[in-house]
Motif scaffolding. Structure first.
Motif, mmCIF file in Angstrom:
data_model
loop_
_atom_site.group_PDB
_atom_site.id
_atom_site.type_symbol
_atom_site.label_atom_id
_atom_site.label_comp_id
_atom_site.label_asym_id
_atom_site.label_seq_id
_atom_site.Cartn_x
_atom_site.Cartn_y
_atom_site.Cartn_z
ATOM 1 N N ILE A 26 -41.635 18.097 22.417
ATOM 2 C CA ILE A 26 -40.456 18.648 21.733
ATOM 3 C C ILE A 26 -40.868 19.130 20.352
ATOM 4 C CG2 ILE A 26 -38.138 18.160 20.868
ATOM 5 C CD1 ILE A 26 -38.347 15.664 22.944
ATOM 6 N N ASP A 27 -40.699 20.412 20.116
ATOM 7 C CA ASP A 27 -40.992 21.022 18.824
ATOM 8 C C ASP A 27 -39.657 21.507 18.262
ATOM 9 O OD1 ASP A 27 -41.429 23.475 17.074
ATOM 10 O OD2 ASP A 27 -43.498 22.828 17.320
ATOM 11 N N ALA A 28 -39.159 20.845 17.220
ATOM 12 C CA ALA A 28 -37.809 21.134 16.731
ATOM 13 C C ALA A 28 -37.818 21.497 15.259
ATOM 14 C CB ALA A 28 -36.901 19.927 16.963
ATOM 15 N N LYS A 29 -36.856 22.341 14.874
ATOM 16 C CA LYS A 29 -36.786 22.820 13.493
ATOM 17 C C LYS A 29 -35.352 22.701 13.003
ATOM 18 C CE LYS A 29 -40.661 25.881 14.349
ATOM 19 N NZ LYS A 29 -40.934 25.277 15.675
ATOM 20 N N ALA A 58 -43.947 20.529 8.908
ATOM 21 C CA ALA A 58 -43.665 19.421 9.810
ATOM 22 C C ALA A 58 -43.466 18.164 8.972
ATOM 23 C CB ALA A 58 -44.824 19.228 10.778
ATOM 24 N N TYR A 59 -42.638 17.265 9.477
ATOM 25 C CA TYR A 59 -42.451 15.985 8.780
ATOM 26 C C TYR A 59 -42.135 14.914 9.816
ATOM 27 C CZ TYR A 59 -37.376 16.575 9.391
ATOM 28 O OH TYR A 59 -36.121 16.735 9.929
ATOM 29 N N GLY A 60 -42.257 13.671 9.427
ATOM 30 C CA GLY A 60 -41.991 12.581 10.363
ATOM 31 C C GLY A 60 -42.837 12.678 11.618
ATOM 32 N N LEU A 68 -39.021 21.300 8.888
ATOM 33 C CA LEU A 68 -38.014 21.748 7.930
ATOM 34 C C LEU A 68 -38.207 23.236 7.675
ATOM 35 C CD1 LEU A 68 -35.752 20.749 5.928
ATOM 36 C CD2 LEU A 68 -37.545 20.720 4.182
ATOM 37 N N VAL A 69 -37.116 24.001 7.858
ATOM 38 C CA VAL A 69 -37.173 25.436 7.605
ATOM 39 C C VAL A 69 -36.177 25.793 6.503
ATOM 40 C CG1 VAL A 69 -37.953 25.991 9.926
ATOM 41 C CG2 VAL A 69 -35.521 25.947 9.445
ATOM 42 N N PRO A 70 -36.456 26.819 5.706
ATOM 43 C CA PRO A 70 -35.619 27.127 4.532
ATOM 44 C C PRO A 70 -34.342 27.891 4.873
ATOM 45 C CG PRO A 70 -37.465 28.637 4.627
ATOM 46 C CD PRO A 70 -37.670 27.649 5.741
ATOM 47 N N MET A 71 -33.436 27.212 5.563
ATOM 48 C CA MET A 71 -32.098 27.756 5.810
ATOM 49 C C MET A 71 -31.115 26.601 5.631
ATOM 50 S SD MET A 71 -32.240 28.245 9.947
ATOM 51 C CE MET A 71 -32.410 26.833 11.054
#
Length: 345
Positions: free
Chosen positions: A176-179, A204-206, A236-239
């Motif tokens: 699972i690759d989630a943003k 990426a974090y966590g 984390l993405v900048p939106m």
């Protein structure tokens, strides 16, 4: 008309709850609980309510004293903070919808290992219902303690559920690759989420340690009817808002994208808020709505399936799903107060 109370009303999820419930024809909000803004008008914290909400926020002690005046309590607090008020509310016959993590994990030991907090209401875990509406609707109808799912788990579980129920994928191959948009980190001041720290960047974090991992594994295991583990990496993405969860798994047999799309459309044919798209979802098409868009592709070269799921983290991933759960619990039309679609651009 039912009466609702909200504690944690001034966080992002809490404010979104206020926005939805303020426009809900069957609900009146009796109090707005806030640790940081007690005795401050709600419309001074969020000026979009100027001329609409004149009430002042109250502290937790006063919220505890007013529980007898409400039918449902929404808790939008950090983990480890819901125990006392949940126990008192239930003792008074008040239904509880917890948007935090305190009742999502079935095992007290697993919760304590991942959240590093002692679970002080373990006796309530057996009666808590995991509130993923499209999967647990019948259980939700009868419950008094509702554990509202996390945002990443909502997008991910809805994305993978049809594959697991139909036993189409190898369980040890799920990645699972989630943003997520920045509002997922909450409203508190935090250096990593300052504009200049996260704008024009993605990170990426966590990694291998995010607290939504056991929640995802727990609920996917129930769907698969056997224990499974996943590789889950959030970014984390900048939106401001939105979640895009891209899930990968190895297929057990050859199939086509068209066949899988047909399966998904059949699986969710009765679910108003889940839309299966022939294209690929984007967060902008669900932003500000309680919708989940899901798209799939079969990669014949690798015999993998790729599922892309998009939600608004503050609505379907938090407040909207909480209201959807409330509607089910109180016998209202499930879509009541949530019929709005995403606003574009």
């Amino acid at each position: 008309m039912i009466k609702a109370g909200i504690v944690g009303a001034t966080g992002y999820a809490g404010e979104q709850l206020v926005w939805i419930l303020h426009n809900h024809a069957e609900v009146s909000i009796e109090f707005y609980g806030s640790h940081n803004y007690a005795n401050t008008k709600f419309n001074e914290i969020y000026n979009n309510y100027l001329g609409f909400i004149e009430d002042k926020c109250i502290d937790m002690e006063e919220a505890m004293n007013r529980l007898h005046k409400i039918d449902v309590l929404f808790i939008a607090l950090p983990h480890g903070k819901a125990f006392d008020i949940t126990e008192k509310a239930l003792s008074l016959g008040v239904k509880v919808i917890d948007l935090g993590a305190d009742f999502r994990i079935d095992s007290k030991e697993t919760y304590e290992a991942w959240y590093n907090v002692k679970h002080e209401s373990a006796s309530l875990l057996e009666q808590a219902v995991y509130g993923l509406c499209e999967i647990n609707r019948e259980k939700i109808k009868e419950c008094s303690l509702l554990a509202n799912p996390g945002c990443y788990p909502t997008a991910t579980i809805l994305g993978l559920a049809p594959l697991l129920k139909n036993k189409l994928i190898k369980l040890n191959t799920i990645i699972i690759d989630a943003k997520s948009g920045v509002s997922g980190a909450g409203r508190a001041a935090n250096i990593p989420t300052l504009f200049t720290e996260c704008n024009e960047s993605i990170k990426a974090y966590g990694v291998a340690s995010h607290r939504h991992t056991p929640e995802i594994e727990q609920e996917l295991s129930k769907l698969a009817e056997e224990e499974l583990i996943v590789s889950f990496t959030p970014h984390l993405v900048p939106m401001n808002r939105g979640i895009l969860s891209t899930c990968y798994a190895q297929l057990k047999k050859e199939t086509t994208t068209e066949e899988v799309l047909a399966l998904y459309k059949e699986f969710y044919k009765e679910d108003y808020f889940v839309k299966i798209t022939d294209g690929l979802p984007e967060t902008r098409w669900v932003r500000g709505s309680n919708l989940c868009h899901i798209g799939v592709r079969v990669d014949k070269r690798t015999n993998r399936i790729i599922v892309v799921s998009a939600i608004d983290n503050l609505i379907k991933g938090a407040a909207g799903q909480a209201v959807q759960n409330m509607n089910i619990m109180f016998g209202f039309e499930e879509t009541k107060g949530l019929e709005f679609i995403a606003m574009a651009p």
